[in-house]
Scaffold this active site. Structure first.
Site, short mmCIF file in Angstrom:
data_model
loop_
_atom_site.label_atom_id
_atom_site.label_comp_id
_atom_site.label_asym_id
_atom_site.label_seq_id
_atom_site.Cartn_x
_atom_site.Cartn_y
_atom_site.Cartn_z
CG HIS A 4 -0.37 -0.10 2.53
ND1 HIS A 4 -1.11 -0.24 3.67
CD2 HIS A 4 0.92 -0.11 2.93
CE1 HIS A 4 -0.31 -0.31 4.71
NE2 HIS A 4 0.92 -0.24 4.28
CG ASN A 5 -0.25 4.71 1.02
OD1 ASN A 5 -0.87 3.99 1.80
ND2 ASN A 5 -0.72 5.88 0.60
#
Length: 345
Positions: A242-243
């Protein structure tokens, strides 16, 4: 399929140097695996032995090459590899042509925005509400497209791939079978003696001309976006946390894992089985050799090796020193024995 050598030469702007221009080929293969009837190509002198011993009926060779195989015709071209690709694209296995329409077994929610005359949706695909599909988009059999997904013109989801809610795909994006885009990021906090899930409320954004191989996972962001830049190509079996932000025109090879919030610059090459820790930055135009372990920020424009990843020159010197350890150990034992003998006398 039977193709005359003269026709192949015309297609790629080549010249038949030896053999019968009317001779025909019936298939394509590498120099090592070719049999009678096959066309192959040669471009690297390291494989000269394979050229000499090939069973291919015809071989594309570089301009000016004079060492011909004894049993094969040769066609001289400027770039044998590219010319071979051009011939295979013309005469070899052809992908199914784009066929617009919605299969009767597909489930398409009310209000999905698309032109059924310019989009293809395969059998048993499921498309939820709020989705926007550009023209010439192909949704393969068994695909799932979640709420509010946007897919740009000319993109393709191969069979059984998944786009979870809110994902954004640009134009000309290819997602291969078994890949999951936008599943929850791996986010937990240890609270009250147990792991509490942290809500993953962001999205995945994939820019134009990205291709993602089979069996990959790209997690949605905790907030904001997980972002893959234009022109990046990702091999099979890659995990992107994520990210993570991956820049433009990168190459990511199989079995690589990139942990959450890592950032990768533009034109980075990441070889197989590389691991990248969370929250680190890899500078643009870097190359990470196979099985690197990236634990800290890396400057751009360099090649890195080892675990932890360090500049290639340093790692090569370190490995050379390790390889000398047995000799050094033997020398130390010899010196200890001499000292002991001198002491006894």
């Amino acid at each position: 399929m039977k193709i005359a050598l003269s026709d192949l030469a015309t297609l790629v702007g080549g010249t038949v140097l030896c053999g019968d221009p009317a001779g025909q080929i019936t298939g394509f293969a590498s120099l090592k695996e070719a049999i009678a009837g096959d066309l192959s190509f040669f471009y690297d002198p390291r494989y000269n032995e394979r050229l000499v011993n090939t069973h291919a009926s015809a071989v594309l060779v570089p301009l000016g090459w004079t060492e011909f195989p004894p049993n094969a015709s040769c066609i001289a071209v400027a770039d044998p590899s590219r010319s071979f690709e051009q011939i295979v694209e013309t005469y070899g296995f052809q992908p199914a042509p784009f066929a617009p329409g919605v299969h009767a077994s597909a489930v398409v929610a009310d209000g999905v925005k698309f032109d059924p005359q310019r989009v293809s949706i395969g059998a048993n695909a499921v498309i939820e509400s709020g989705v926007v599909l550009g023209d010439e988009v192909e949704i393969g059999p068994g695909c799932f497209v979640g709420r509010n997904v946007v897919i740009g013109k000319g993109s393709r989801l191969h069979a059984n791939s998944t786009l979870h809610a809110g994902s954004i795909l640009g134009e000309g994006v290819f997602i291969h079978s078994g890949t999951v885009i936008g599943a929850d990021g791996f986010g937990y906090e240890f609270d009250g003696g147990r792991h509490r899930k942290v809500r993953q409320a962001g999205i995945v954004q994939i820019d134009n001309d990205v291709e993602i191989g089979a069996g990959c996972t790209v997690d949605r962001a905790r907030f904001g976006r997980t972002w893959i830049g234009e022109g990046t190509k990702i091999d099979n079996l890659v995990q992107i946390g994520h990210n993570v932000v991956i820049g433009k025109h990168c190459i990511v090879v199989a079995c690589t894992a990139i942990a959450g919030s890592a950032t990768i610059g533009d034109f980075v090459v990441i070889a197989a089985q590389v691991g990248i820790a969370g929250h680190v930055h890899v500078g643009s135009k870097s190359t990470l050799a196979a099985r690197c372990g990236v634990t800290r920020d890396l400057e751009g424009g360099q090649t890195y090796l080892g675990f932890p990843a360090i500049p290639a020159g340093e790692e090569k010197r370190r490995l050379a020193s390790i390889n000398r350890l047995p000799q050094l150990q033997a020398r130390v034992k010899e010196l200890e024995a001499q000292i002991a003998a001198n002491g006894a006398s």
